[in-house]
Design an enzyme around this catalytic site. Structure first.
Site, PDB file in Angstrom:
ATOM      1  N   GLU A  91      -1.922   5.800   2.731  1.00  0.00           N
ATOM      2  CA  GLU A  91      -0.842   5.003   2.134  1.00  0.00           C
ATOM      3  C   GLU A  91       0.284   5.877   1.552  1.00  0.00           C
ATOM      4  O   GLU A  91       0.214   7.170   1.604  1.00  0.00           O
ATOM      5  CB  GLU A  91      -1.526   4.935   0.596  1.00  0.00           C
ATOM      6  CG  GLU A  91      -2.754   4.142   0.547  1.00  0.00           C
ATOM      7  CD  GLU A  91      -3.521   4.206  -0.813  1.00  0.00           C
ATOM      8  OE1 GLU A  91      -4.627   3.856  -0.956  1.00  0.00           O
ATOM      9  OE2 GLU A  91      -2.909   4.800  -1.905  1.00  0.00           O
ATOM     10  N   CYS A 331      -4.138   7.671  -5.890  1.00  0.00           N
ATOM     11  CA  CYS A 331      -4.153   7.998  -4.554  1.00  0.00           C
ATOM     12  C   CYS A 331      -5.601   7.308  -3.887  1.00  0.00           C
ATOM     13  O   CYS A 331      -6.579   7.425  -4.696  1.00  0.00           O
ATOM     14  CB  CYS A 331      -4.130   9.478  -4.370  1.00  0.00           C
ATOM     15  SG  CYS A 331      -3.750  10.498  -5.595  1.00  0.00           S
TER      16      CYS A 331
END
Ligand code: SAH
Length: 346
Positions: A91, A331
Site C-alpha cells: 500500500e 497501515c
C-alpha cells in the site's frame, strides 16, 4: 538474467556502465529519463546512442508496479494498492495538503515486528527492493499528476529492518538527477531498532527520524511492541540521545493514543519524565480503527487533555491530523482485505 536498473544508485550505475563499455555520464541521462520523465523503456531515451540503448536493453529492464486499487477519501487522501512482480501487494498513501503533499511509503511486504495494534504485522513476506520503494513515488506522480514534496516511511513494514534498500531508495529520492526531494523532507519512522539508529547517524544525510514509542512504561511497551524486549526503552532512549547530540537534529517520538491502553494522564507524566532533557517532540497520533476491537481511538477531548498535560510538563507536543479514515488508512489494512479476498476467490 536482466537486472532492474532502478536498483542501482547513481554511482553504482556509473560503475556498471563503464564495466559494460558505456560512458559513465550516461547514468545521469538514464536517471533523468526514468525518474524525472517517468519513462519505462530504453528505446525512448533519444539522447542515448542506438548502440547504447541496445546494450542497455540486453542487460536491464525498468521496474514498475501494477495498480490494483485506487481509493479516494472524502478528505482527498488517496490510498493505492500496488501489485509487485511476484503478485504480492503493498500500500502507498498520497496525502495532499495546502502547501505540501506527502507520500507514505511501504518498505516491506508485511512486517516482522508484530506491534499488537498494527495490521501490518500479521504476516511478513519479504523486503522491498529499492526499485519497488521508489516506484511507489513514480506511480503516485504518474497517477495524481501532482508534485510530491514530502516522503514518510510510515506505510507497511519496518524500514530499519530493510536498511540497505531503504537508504539506497532515500539517496535516489534525494538525488537532483532523480526526484530531488530534500533530505529534510524525508522521514524514517522506526519501532526502535537500536543498531540501525546507530548506523543512521553516520549516513551524512539530514533526514528526519521518528521513533514509535506508544508507551513510556517498559511492561506495557513489551506488550504493545514486542521489539521492546530486544531493544528496551532505557537503551533506546540513550541511543536516541546519542543520535541527537551527534547529528544535532531533533527527533520525533510517535505516540498512538489508544483508549484505556496508554491514554492515562499518568502515562503522559511518565512520557514527559522519560523524554526530559532530550531535543525532541512528541507527535500524538489518533488511532485508526482496524478490525481488532481491543484498540479504539480516543475522543477529541481526551486527546487534547493528554496533549495539554504533556505541554504543561514542558514536553513539546503536536497532534497529527488523521487523514483518510474512511478508506482504511491504517497501515496494512487494505493489503489484508485484499489478501483475504484472494483467499475467498481461491
Ligand atoms: N515500523 C515503523 C513504521 C510503521 S507505520 C514504525 O513502527 O515506526 C508508522 C506509525 O503508524 C507507527 O508509529 C505505527 O505504530 C503506527 N500505527 C500502526 N497502526 C496504526 C493504527 N491502526 N492507527 C494509527 N497508527 C498506527
Amino acid at each position: 538474467m536482466k537486472q532492474d536498473i532502478k536498483n542501482f544508485n547513481l554511482n553504482e550505475l556509473r560503475v556498471c556502465l563503464s564495466v559494460i563499455g558505456l560512458k559513465p555520464y550516461m547514468a545521469e541521462q538514464i536517471f533523468d529519463w526514468i525518474y524525472k520523465k517517468g519513462r519505462k523503456s530504453f528505446s525512448e531515451m533519444s539522447n542515448i546512442s542506438r548502440r547504447g540503448r541496445l546494450i542497455l536493453e540486453e542487460r536491464f529492464y525498468v521496474g514498475n508496479l501494477c495498480l490494483l486499487k485506487d481509493l479516494k477519501s472524502n478528505d482527498d487522501t488517496r490510498k493505492f494498492l500496488f501489485e509487485l512482480s511476484d503478485k504480492k501487494s503493498i500500500e502507498t498513501v498520497f496525502i495532499p495538503a495546502n502547501k505540501r503533499s506527502t507520500v507514505c511509503l511501504s518498505s516491506q511486504v508485511g512486517c516482522r515486528f508484530k506491534c499488537l495494534f498494527c495490521a501490518s504485522g500479521r504476516s511478513f513476506l519479504r523486503n522491498l527492493t529499492p526499485s519497488e520503494i521508489t516506484s511507489q513515488v513514480s506511480c503516485v506522480l504518474n497517477i495524481t499528476k501532482q508534485p510530491v514534496s514530502h516522503i514518510v516511511f510510515m506505510g507497511i513494514g519496518e524500514p530499519m529492518d530493510n536498511y540497505d534498500s531503504v537508504l539506497k531508495a532515500i539517496r535516489i529520492l534525494n538525488s537532483p538527477y532523480a526526484f530531488n526531494i530534500g533530505a529534510r523532507r524525508i522521514t524514517i519512522s522506526t519501532s526502535g531498532i537500536i543498531p540501525a539508529i546507530k548506523k543512521l547517524k553516520n549516513e551524512g544525510l539530514q533526514f528526519e527520524l521518528s521513533v514509535s514509542l506508544h508507551s513510556a512504561d517498559g511492561v506495557l511497551r513489551n506488550k504493545l511492541m514486542p521489539v521492546n524486549k530486544k531493544y528496551p526503552l532505557k537503551n533506546l532512549i540513550s541511543c536516541v540521545k546519542d543520535y541527537i547530540s551527534y547529528t544535532n537534529r531533533q527527533v520525533t517520538f510517535e505516540y498512538v493514543l489508544m483508549a484505556g491502553v496508554n491514554d492515562a494522564l499518568s502515562s503522559a507524566d511518565k512520557l514527559s519524565k522519560l523524554l526530559s532533557n532530550l531535543n525532541c517532540k512528541v507527535n500524538l497520533i489518533i488511532f485508526n480503527k482496524t478490525d481488532d476491537a481491543r484498540f479504539q481511538p480516543l475522543n477529541k477531548k481526551d486527546v487534547l487533555a493528554f496533549k495539554d498535560r504533556l505541554l504543561r510538563n514542558g514536553t513539546h507536543t503536536t497532534i497529527r491530523l488523521s487523514r483518510g479514515q474512511d478508506i482504511g488508512a491504517a497501515c496494512g489494512q487494505l493489503r489484508i482485505e485484499h489478501t483475504q479476498e484472494n483467499y475467498k476467490l481461491g
